[in-house]
Design an enzyme around this catalytic site. Structure first.
Site, PDB file in Angstrom:
ATOM      1  N   ASP A 144      -1.252  -6.101  -0.424  1.00 60.01           N
ATOM      2  CA  ASP A 144      -1.356  -5.479   0.894  1.00 60.01           C
ATOM      3  C   ASP A 144      -2.808  -5.093   1.148  1.00 60.01           C
ATOM      4  O   ASP A 144      -3.416  -4.400   0.319  1.00 60.01           O
ATOM      5  CB  ASP A 144      -0.500  -4.196   0.868  1.00 60.01           C
ATOM      6  CG  ASP A 144       0.242  -3.967   2.150  1.00 60.01           C
ATOM      7  OD1 ASP A 144      -0.004  -4.692   3.125  1.00 60.01           O
ATOM      8  OD2 ASP A 144       1.091  -3.052   2.157  1.00 60.01           O
ATOM      9  N   GLU A 200       9.368  -4.665  10.471  1.00 59.84           N
ATOM     10  CA  GLU A 200       9.763  -3.339   9.965  1.00 59.84           C
ATOM     11  C   GLU A 200      10.335  -2.476  11.080  1.00 59.84           C
ATOM     12  O   GLU A 200       9.709  -2.303  12.131  1.00 59.84           O
ATOM     13  CB  GLU A 200       8.554  -2.642   9.305  1.00 59.84           C
ATOM     14  CG  GLU A 200       8.923  -1.259   8.762  1.00 59.84           C
ATOM     15  CD  GLU A 200       7.974  -0.711   7.711  1.00 59.84           C
ATOM     16  OE1 GLU A 200       7.044  -1.422   7.276  1.00 59.84           O
ATOM     17  OE2 GLU A 200       8.183   0.458   7.328  1.00 59.84           O
ATOM     18  N   GLU A 233      -1.250  -5.903   8.538  1.00 58.44           N
ATOM     19  CA  GLU A 233      -0.459  -5.295   9.611  1.00 58.44           C
ATOM     20  C   GLU A 233      -1.054  -5.649  10.973  1.00 58.44           C
ATOM     21  O   GLU A 233      -2.270  -5.654  11.132  1.00 58.44           O
ATOM     22  CB  GLU A 233      -0.419  -3.773   9.439  1.00 58.44           C
ATOM     23  CG  GLU A 233       0.325  -3.336   8.198  1.00 58.44           C
ATOM     24  CD  GLU A 233       0.493  -1.822   8.095  1.00 58.44           C
ATOM     25  OE1 GLU A 233       0.135  -1.092   9.055  1.00 58.44           O
ATOM     26  OE2 GLU A 233       0.987  -1.366   7.038  1.00 58.44           O
ATOM     27  N   ASP A 293       0.843  -1.201   0.000  1.00 64.29           N
ATOM     28  CA  ASP A 293       0.000   0.000   0.000  1.00 64.29           C
ATOM     29  C   ASP A 293       0.874   1.246   0.000  1.00 64.29           C
ATOM     30  O   ASP A 293       0.376   2.372  -0.051  1.00 64.29           O
ATOM     31  CB  ASP A 293      -1.024  -0.014   1.151  1.00 64.29           C
ATOM     32  CG  ASP A 293      -0.367  -0.030   2.527  1.00 64.29           C
ATOM     33  OD1 ASP A 293       0.872  -0.142   2.618  1.00 64.29           O
ATOM     34  OD2 ASP A 293      -1.115   0.061   3.534  1.00 64.29           O
ATOM     35  N   SER A 294       2.213   1.037  -0.030  1.00 67.63           N
ATOM     36  CA  SER A 294       3.145   2.147  -0.313  1.00 67.63           C
ATOM     37  C   SER A 294       2.850   2.685  -1.706  1.00 67.63           C
ATOM     38  O   SER A 294       3.363   3.749  -2.078  1.00 67.63           O
ATOM     39  CB  SER A 294       4.600   1.668  -0.209  1.00 67.63           C
ATOM     40  OG  SER A 294       4.810   0.495  -0.981  1.00 67.63           O
ATOM     41  N   LYS A 303      -1.235  -9.413   2.692  1.00 68.71           N
ATOM     42  CA  LYS A 303      -0.440  -8.985   3.858  1.00 68.71           C
ATOM     43  C   LYS A 303      -1.340  -8.157   4.772  1.00 68.71           C
ATOM     44  O   LYS A 303      -2.127  -7.334   4.297  1.00 68.71           O
ATOM     45  CB  LYS A 303       0.780  -8.154   3.438  1.00 68.71           C
ATOM     46  CG  LYS A 303       1.590  -7.664   4.652  1.00 68.71           C
ATOM     47  CD  LYS A 303       2.944  -7.113   4.254  1.00 68.71           C
ATOM     48  CE  LYS A 303       2.920  -5.697   3.753  1.00 68.71           C
ATOM     49  NZ  LYS A 303       2.389  -4.689   4.702  1.00 68.71           N
TER      50      LYS A 303
HETATM   51  O1  KIV Z   1       3.575  -1.135   1.588  1.00 71.71           O
HETATM   52  C1  KIV Z   1       4.722  -1.551   1.578  1.00 71.71           C
HETATM   53  O2  KIV Z   1       5.480  -1.297   0.649  1.00 71.71           O
HETATM   54  C2  KIV Z   1       5.147  -2.363   2.717  1.00 71.71           C
HETATM   55  C3  KIV Z   1       6.543  -2.764   2.930  1.00 71.71           C
HETATM   56  C4  KIV Z   1       6.771  -3.838   3.893  1.00 71.71           C
HETATM   57  C5  KIV Z   1       7.621  -2.478   2.062  1.00 71.71           C
HETATM   58  O3  KIV Z   1       4.336  -2.710   3.505  1.00 71.71           O
END
Ligand code: KIV
Length: 262
Positions: free
Chosen positions: A82, A180, A114, A43-44, A112
């Site tokens: 993400d 992280e 968090e 989500d970056s 993914k």
């Molecule tokens: O969104 C992202 O790029 C991440 C990282 C772990 C690089 O969550």
């Protein structure tokens, strides 16, 4: 050969794992051609490509759109999507529905999420329903308003909490976990304690793998980068140079010359 979550998990102790973010078919095909086994559609996306100040505004529709593009550009790499902010925080049910959309609609192989202990219930439900999960603990950018962008796990109490979080994520069924921005000693200790691979970003060399953001690794932007980033190329000035040369030649009438005309 196509990577699976199970195959990636089995790499623990065998070889280090490289992972890179990608956001479209072109960047994903470059990562895939380099033989990197995992593409993370992070989500970056929000701050690297879409021009947002952080990851919070990124929507499910944006993530689905970009994950589908990544899937079209990839043959071998495992594709992890993400889950964006507020696509799973409200309830386990919302998390299951949205995670399912990534596999059904965008071609993702895994998602993914968090959070540590507090996400164990969701991770367990997803994995039991056939959705592989990559955990993410330590600095979790979706909690920026609460934790800032600070190194996590510096006190012994915080370190213990992160160790417990890592264990909970593993026990819930995640196939790997991102660590992280934690001190390298803690990154190594967690990696030694888990049977699933740890993927570090600012977590030292003791992790089982590393992940970097595509634009950081290639130096595509002139924005400052975090201490843990190594620019394996510095393409930003080269791209400005090429664009300036193009402008100059168009304005001078020297492009297109005979060789670039029909
Ligand atoms: O969104 C992202 O790029 C991440 C990282 C772990 C690089 O969550």
């Amino acid at each position: 050969m196509k990577w699976t979550a199970a195959k990636l998990r089995s790499q623990k102790g065998t070889r280090k794992i490289s992972m890179v973010t990608a956001y479209d078919a072109l960047s994903a095909s470059l990562v895939d051609q380099a033989g990197i086994p995992v593409v993370l559609v992070g989500d970056s996306l929000g701050n690297t490509v879409l021009g947002y100040g952080n990851t919070l505004p990124v929507t499910m529709e944006e993530m689905l759109h970009h994950t589908a593009a990544v899937a079209r550009g990839t043959t071998d790499a495992l594709i992890i999507a993400d889950m964006p902010f507020m696509s799973y925080q409200a309830s386990v049910e919302s998390g299951v529905i949205n995670a399912g959309r990534f596999l059904k609609e965008s071609g993702a192989d895994a998602v993914k999420i968090e959070g540590g202990m507090m996400r164990a219930g969701l991770i367990e439900t997803l994995t039991q329903n056939g959705i592989p999960v990559l955990g993410h603990i330590g600095l979790t950018p979706q909690s920026v308003k609460e934790m800032g962008y600070r190194v996590q796990g510096k006190t012994s109490e915080q370190a213990r909490q992160l160790m417990d979080d890592a264990m909970a994520v593993e026990q819930a069924g995640a196939f790997a976990v991102v660590l992280e921005c934690v001190p390298p000693e803690l990154g190594e200790a967690i990696s030694r304690s888990l049977s699933i691979p740890t993927i570090g970003i600012g977590a030292g060399a003791g992790c089982d793998g590393q992940v970097l953001v595509f634009t950081d690794l290639l130096g595509l932007s002139d924005r400052p980068v975090a201490k843990f980033v190594k620019k394996f190329a510095n393409l930003h000035p080269l791209m400005i140079e090429a664009l300036t040369a193009y402008k100059t030649e168009v304005e001078a009438g020297s492009y297109p010359s005979e060789e670039h005309q029909y």
